[in-house]
Design a protein around this motif. Structure first.
Motif, PDB file in Angstrom:
ATOM      1  N   GLY A 341       0.866  -1.116  -0.092  1.00  0.00           N
ATOM      2  CA  GLY A 341       0.006   0.024   0.179  1.00  0.00           C
ATOM      3  C   GLY A 341       0.993   1.288   0.082  1.00  0.00           C
ATOM      4  O   GLY A 341       1.982   1.210   0.415  1.00  0.00           O
ATOM      5  N   MET A 342       0.440   2.343  -0.642  1.00  0.00           N
ATOM      6  CA  MET A 342       1.152   3.433  -0.636  1.00  0.00           C
ATOM      7  C   MET A 342       0.149   4.787  -0.480  1.00  0.00           C
ATOM      8  O   MET A 342      -0.903   4.760  -0.824  1.00  0.00           O
ATOM      9  CB  MET A 342       2.098   3.781  -2.126  1.00  0.00           C
ATOM     10  CG  MET A 342       2.925   2.668  -2.365  1.00  0.00           C
ATOM     11  SD  MET A 342       3.477   2.676  -3.874  1.00  0.00           S
ATOM     12  CE  MET A 342       2.291   2.088  -4.769  1.00  0.00           C
ATOM     13  N   LYS A 343       0.700   5.850   0.223  1.00  0.00           N
ATOM     14  CA  LYS A 343       0.192   7.102   0.053  1.00  0.00           C
ATOM     15  C   LYS A 343       0.944   7.991  -0.878  1.00  0.00           C
ATOM     16  O   LYS A 343       2.386   7.624  -0.815  1.00  0.00           O
ATOM     17  CB  LYS A 343      -0.114   7.795   1.452  1.00  0.00           C
ATOM     18  CG  LYS A 343      -1.015   7.048   2.352  1.00  0.00           C
ATOM     19  CD  LYS A 343      -1.225   7.682   3.786  1.00  0.00           C
ATOM     20  CE  LYS A 343      -2.186   6.946   4.653  1.00  0.00           C
ATOM     21  NZ  LYS A 343      -2.184   7.642   6.104  1.00  0.00           N
ATOM     22  N   LEU A 344       0.273   8.690  -1.843  1.00  0.00           N
ATOM     23  CA  LEU A 344       1.005   9.294  -2.780  1.00  0.00           C
ATOM     24  C   LEU A 344       0.694  10.937  -2.808  1.00  0.00           C
ATOM     25  O   LEU A 344      -0.629  11.122  -2.602  1.00  0.00           O
ATOM     26  CB  LEU A 344       1.272   8.672  -4.128  1.00  0.00           C
ATOM     27  CG  LEU A 344       0.097   8.169  -4.837  1.00  0.00           C
ATOM     28  CD1 LEU A 344       0.287   8.468  -6.058  1.00  0.00           C
ATOM     29  CD2 LEU A 344      -0.297   6.887  -4.565  1.00  0.00           C
ATOM     30  N   GLY A 345       1.501  11.781  -3.304  1.00  0.00           N
ATOM     31  CA  GLY A 345       1.099  13.299  -3.660  1.00  0.00           C
ATOM     32  C   GLY A 345       0.435  13.495  -4.971  1.00  0.00           C
ATOM     33  O   GLY A 345      -0.040  12.319  -5.622  1.00  0.00           O
ATOM     34  N   GLY A 346       0.432  14.464  -5.589  1.00  0.00           N
ATOM     35  CA  GLY A 346      -0.340  14.652  -6.825  1.00  0.00           C
ATOM     36  C   GLY A 346      -1.781  15.293  -6.471  1.00  0.00           C
ATOM     37  O   GLY A 346      -2.211  15.198  -5.503  1.00  0.00           O
ATOM     38  N   GLU A 378     -11.590  10.940   2.731  1.00  0.00           N
ATOM     39  CA  GLU A 378     -11.602  10.875   4.271  1.00  0.00           C
ATOM     40  C   GLU A 378      -9.990  10.982   4.797  1.00  0.00           C
ATOM     41  O   GLU A 378      -9.805  11.897   5.771  1.00  0.00           O
ATOM     42  CB  GLU A 378     -11.942   9.421   4.724  1.00  0.00           C
ATOM     43  CG  GLU A 378     -13.276   9.202   4.475  1.00  0.00           C
ATOM     44  CD  GLU A 378     -13.707   8.757   3.119  1.00  0.00           C
ATOM     45  OE1 GLU A 378     -14.855   8.729   2.786  1.00  0.00           O
ATOM     46  OE2 GLU A 378     -12.817   8.382   2.466  1.00  0.00           O
ATOM     47  N   LEU A 379      -8.943  10.336   4.044  1.00  0.00           N
ATOM     48  CA  LEU A 379      -7.524  10.529   4.286  1.00  0.00           C
ATOM     49  C   LEU A 379      -7.178  12.066   3.682  1.00  0.00           C
ATOM     50  O   LEU A 379      -6.013  12.353   4.071  1.00  0.00           O
ATOM     51  CB  LEU A 379      -6.914   9.455   3.910  1.00  0.00           C
ATOM     52  CG  LEU A 379      -7.418   8.010   4.422  1.00  0.00           C
ATOM     53  CD1 LEU A 379      -6.547   6.796   3.713  1.00  0.00           C
ATOM     54  CD2 LEU A 379      -7.072   8.285   6.013  1.00  0.00           C
ATOM     55  N   GLU A 380      -7.676  12.546   2.790  1.00  0.00           N
ATOM     56  CA  GLU A 380      -7.400  13.749   1.947  1.00  0.00           C
ATOM     57  C   GLU A 380      -5.973  13.536   1.572  1.00  0.00           C
ATOM     58  O   GLU A 380      -4.877  14.296   1.348  1.00  0.00           O
ATOM     59  CB  GLU A 380      -7.157  14.884   3.144  1.00  0.00           C
ATOM     60  CG  GLU A 380      -8.635  15.093   3.519  1.00  0.00           C
ATOM     61  CD  GLU A 380      -8.445  16.359   4.538  1.00  0.00           C
ATOM     62  OE1 GLU A 380      -7.613  16.722   4.956  1.00  0.00           O
ATOM     63  OE2 GLU A 380      -9.612  17.176   4.380  1.00  0.00           O
ATOM     64  N   THR A 381      -5.816  12.342   0.768  1.00  0.00           N
ATOM     65  CA  THR A 381      -4.394  12.129  -0.084  1.00  0.00           C
ATOM     66  C   THR A 381      -4.932  11.033  -1.059  1.00  0.00           C
ATOM     67  O   THR A 381      -6.141   9.956  -1.190  1.00  0.00           O
ATOM     68  CB  THR A 381      -3.257  11.611   0.923  1.00  0.00           C
ATOM     69  OG1 THR A 381      -2.009  11.392   0.312  1.00  0.00           O
ATOM     70  CG2 THR A 381      -3.815   9.999   1.475  1.00  0.00           C
ATOM     71  N   VAL A 415       5.638  12.349  -8.308  1.00  0.00           N
ATOM     72  CA  VAL A 415       5.352  12.797  -7.053  1.00  0.00           C
ATOM     73  C   VAL A 415       5.761  11.655  -5.909  1.00  0.00           C
ATOM     74  O   VAL A 415       6.296  10.524  -6.154  1.00  0.00           O
ATOM     75  CB  VAL A 415       3.925  12.943  -6.824  1.00  0.00           C
ATOM     76  CG1 VAL A 415       3.326  13.737  -8.125  1.00  0.00           C
ATOM     77  CG2 VAL A 415       2.902  11.386  -6.992  1.00  0.00           C
ATOM     78  N   GLU A 416       5.899  12.478  -4.763  1.00  0.00           N
ATOM     79  CA  GLU A 416       6.326  11.643  -3.550  1.00  0.00           C
ATOM     80  C   GLU A 416       5.474  10.557  -3.216  1.00  0.00           C
ATOM     81  O   GLU A 416       4.374  10.901  -3.138  1.00  0.00           O
ATOM     82  CB  GLU A 416       6.845  12.613  -2.326  1.00  0.00           C
ATOM     83  CG  GLU A 416       7.763  13.687  -2.611  1.00  0.00           C
ATOM     84  CD  GLU A 416       9.312  13.037  -3.113  1.00  0.00           C
ATOM     85  OE1 GLU A 416       9.554  12.048  -2.404  1.00  0.00           O
ATOM     86  OE2 GLU A 416       9.809  13.591  -3.918  1.00  0.00           O
ATOM     87  N   ALA A 417       6.045   9.528  -2.542  1.00  0.00           N
ATOM     88  CA  ALA A 417       5.159   8.370  -2.173  1.00  0.00           C
ATOM     89  C   ALA A 417       5.673   7.716  -1.135  1.00  0.00           C
ATOM     90  O   ALA A 417       6.843   7.944  -0.703  1.00  0.00           O
ATOM     91  CB  ALA A 417       4.607   7.430  -3.402  1.00  0.00           C
ATOM     92  N   ALA A 418       5.008   6.898  -0.092  1.00  0.00           N
ATOM     93  CA  ALA A 418       5.526   6.231   1.054  1.00  0.00           C
ATOM     94  C   ALA A 418       4.843   4.995   0.915  1.00  0.00           C
ATOM     95  O   ALA A 418       3.545   5.045   0.941  1.00  0.00           O
ATOM     96  CB  ALA A 418       5.688   7.118   2.211  1.00  0.00           C
ATOM     97  N   VAL A 419       5.402   3.793   1.507  1.00  0.00           N
ATOM     98  CA  VAL A 419       4.592   2.581   1.856  1.00  0.00           C
ATOM     99  C   VAL A 419       3.950   2.741   3.161  1.00  0.00           C
ATOM    100  O   VAL A 419       4.651   3.217   4.035  1.00  0.00           O
ATOM    101  CB  VAL A 419       5.802   1.395   1.920  1.00  0.00           C
ATOM    102  CG1 VAL A 419       5.001   0.139   2.215  1.00  0.00           C
ATOM    103  CG2 VAL A 419       6.493   1.186   0.479  1.00  0.00           C
ATOM    104  N   THR A 420       2.668   2.238   3.110  1.00  0.00           N
ATOM    105  CA  THR A 420       1.934   2.210   4.269  1.00  0.00           C
ATOM    106  C   THR A 420       1.130   1.218   4.446  1.00  0.00           C
ATOM    107  O   THR A 420       1.033   0.356   3.882  1.00  0.00           O
ATOM    108  CB  THR A 420       0.835   3.599   4.209  1.00  0.00           C
ATOM    109  OG1 THR A 420       0.162   3.761   5.422  1.00  0.00           O
ATOM    110  CG2 THR A 420      -0.029   3.500   3.126  1.00  0.00           C
ATOM    111  N   GLU A 421       0.557   1.082   5.639  1.00  0.00           N
ATOM    112  CA  GLU A 421      -0.296   0.196   5.967  1.00  0.00           C
ATOM    113  C   GLU A 421      -1.679  -0.124   5.214  1.00  0.00           C
ATOM    114  O   GLU A 421      -2.152   0.664   4.599  1.00  0.00           O
ATOM    115  CB  GLU A 421      -0.733   0.015   7.658  1.00  0.00           C
ATOM    116  CG  GLU A 421       0.417  -0.350   8.595  1.00  0.00           C
ATOM    117  CD  GLU A 421      -0.061  -0.342   9.778  1.00  0.00           C
ATOM    118  OE1 GLU A 421      -0.422  -1.515  10.275  1.00  0.00           O
ATOM    119  OE2 GLU A 421      -0.179   0.751  10.473  1.00  0.00           O
TER     120      GLU A 421
END
Length: 445
Positions: A341-346, A378-381, A415-421
């Motif tokens: 899973g990832m959260k990412l910008g853009g 809900e997470l605004e991302t 865009v920047e991203a990061a691995v998430t739960e």
């Protein structure tokens, strides 16, 4: 699936094919970035129309895809009226109706039904009681995922596979060549609808009575609606409260059932929508053909819990899956890529991605690809599922994603991203995976 599979992809470099390591696949995923393409779907008799197809068109369906050789509505609200995100709003705040007749029902019926089903799924079919179901997977001998149906047990000697997008009927019939098991295997005239959203229980209670409220998660009940027989389950392709209505004799009953639901649903603000992939991504629910396929192992895609450590009976793929688990337990990850899973910008991603968008490591090297991206209000991302090398799968790992121009923050830059739960948001009914994780297990009952 074996780590000794010849490395074919790396040796076929081409300037239009990003060199992401897919060396353990025979047929790599197509990573060419073609973007939206101006084509029109041909409607013909080669692909089937479901019993609800004309009703979906009447309700405003304006685009579709093909799923199990059947036309599948995938958009009702036009982009200028809010598009998929307006449909999402109805799902998470009110109640929605989905035409999911493409989830064909494959019936396995006969004295050996339990033994046969137990041989083709990884989970233990003997633990499924009549009038209950489970989410399950079927694998081939290499451990590749063939399908991930909801498995319904109607009776001691009768199961229905409510299938995802692959031809499971032919596989099951092929497994039973020679009639080793005394069962009949056939697609039946049953077509499901989904009623999903926070007001779904109120609507379903009006339609079927108070017994709906007593249904456990994955519980089943026989019922009638508008004089037509149906099977009701508390299941669905979201993390919201919801139900599925399996319409028997669907060819004859489609209109009666559809209009009964829409009529009662009007006072609840019911909207007909397409399957809400944005919500299923947030819930960590996978889509076969998009997040996984016949060349991916359950250990790659957060389905480890589907491979029980305590199932003593043999099943297709068991030897290879146990070998893979032993490698992982020993600290040797045997696959090129892993789904994370990832959260990412853009900018907000508010529609389906036409390509597998590419993932970079912190050095700007292309190392993976996104399978399922969406905006989470809900997470605004933006959130997404995607494949990266094992070494980049740890929570918090920084990545970059190459988005189309419409979604970038700075033109031409990832865009920047990061691995998430995963899941990104909890489900109203915790899945077997969530329950197993909470109890410290890596396998489900």
């Amino acid at each position: 699936m074996s780590p000794t599979t010849p490395a074919t992809h790396k040796d076929r470099t081409h300037p239009n094919v990003p060199a992401v390591d897919q060396s353990d696949r025979m047929v790599p995923c197509n990573l060419r970035q073609s973007g939206p393409t101006p084509v029109q779907m041909l409607i013909s008799t080669r692909v089937r129309k479901s019993p609800f197809w004309h009703l979906s068109i009447e309700a405003g369906a304006w685009r579709a895809t093909v799923y199990n050789r059947m036309y599948h509505p995938r958009g009702y609200v036009r982009p200028e009226d809010g598009g998929a995100m307006a449909e999402y709003d109805s799902l998470v705040n009110r109640v929605t109706l989905w035409n999911v007749a493409v989830e064909r029902q494959i019936q396995v019926k006969g004295p050996d039904a339990e033994a046969f089903v137990n041989f083709v799924i990884t989970r233990d079919a003997t633990k499924i009681q009549p009038m209950h179901g489970k989410y399950c997977i079927l694998c081939n001998e290499k451990g590749g995922i063939l399908n991930d149906p909801v498995l319904l047990r109607l009776a001691k000697d009768e199961f229905w596979f409510s299938i995802s997008d692959s031809d499971l009927l032919l596989w099951l019939q092929g497994v039973n060549i020679g009639r080793r098991w005394d069962v009949d295997i056939a697609e039946i005239d049953v077509a499901p609808l989904q009623v999903q959203g926070p007001l779904s229980e109120e609507l379903m209670t009006e339609l079927f009575g108070s017994s709906v409220g007593q249904l456990p998660y994955y519980g089943l009940m026989e019922a009638d609606l508008a004089g037509c027989p149906v099977v009701v389950s508390q299941t669905g392709f979201t993390g919201e409260k919801g139900y599925e209505i399996y319409v028997r004799n669907a060819t004859e009953s489609a209109e009666s059932i559809w209009y009964a639901i829409r009529g009662a649903g009007a006072s609840y603000g019911l909207r007909v929508i397409a399957p809400a992939h944005h919500r299923r991504v947030a819930a960590g629910i996978l889509s076969w053909g998009q997040d996984m396929d016949v060349e991916t192992s359950p250990f790659q895609v957060n389905l480890t819990y589907q491979v029980p450590r305590k199932k003593t009976a043999d099943y297709i793929g068991k030897a290879e899956l146990e070998r893979q688990r032993a490698e992982i337990d020993a600290g040797r990850y045997p696959f090129a890529l892993k789904l994370v899973g990832m959260k990412l910008g853009g900018q907000a991603i508010i529609d389906y991605a036409p390509d597998f968008w590419l993932i970079q490591n912190s050095n700007g090297e292309r190392v993976g690809y996104v399978t399922s991206p969406w905006w989470s209000p809900e997470l605004e991302t933006n959130i997404a599922l995607g494949y990266v090398p094992w070494a980049l799968s740890e929570l918090g790992t920084k990545l970059k994603v190459e988005l189309p121009e419409a979604y970038t923050e700075i033109s031409g830059q990832p865009v920047e991203a990061a691995v998430t739960e995963v899941p990104f948001r909890p489900s109203k009914n915790p899945s077997a995976r969530e329950r197993a994780t909470a109890e410290g297990r890596d396998w489900a009952y």
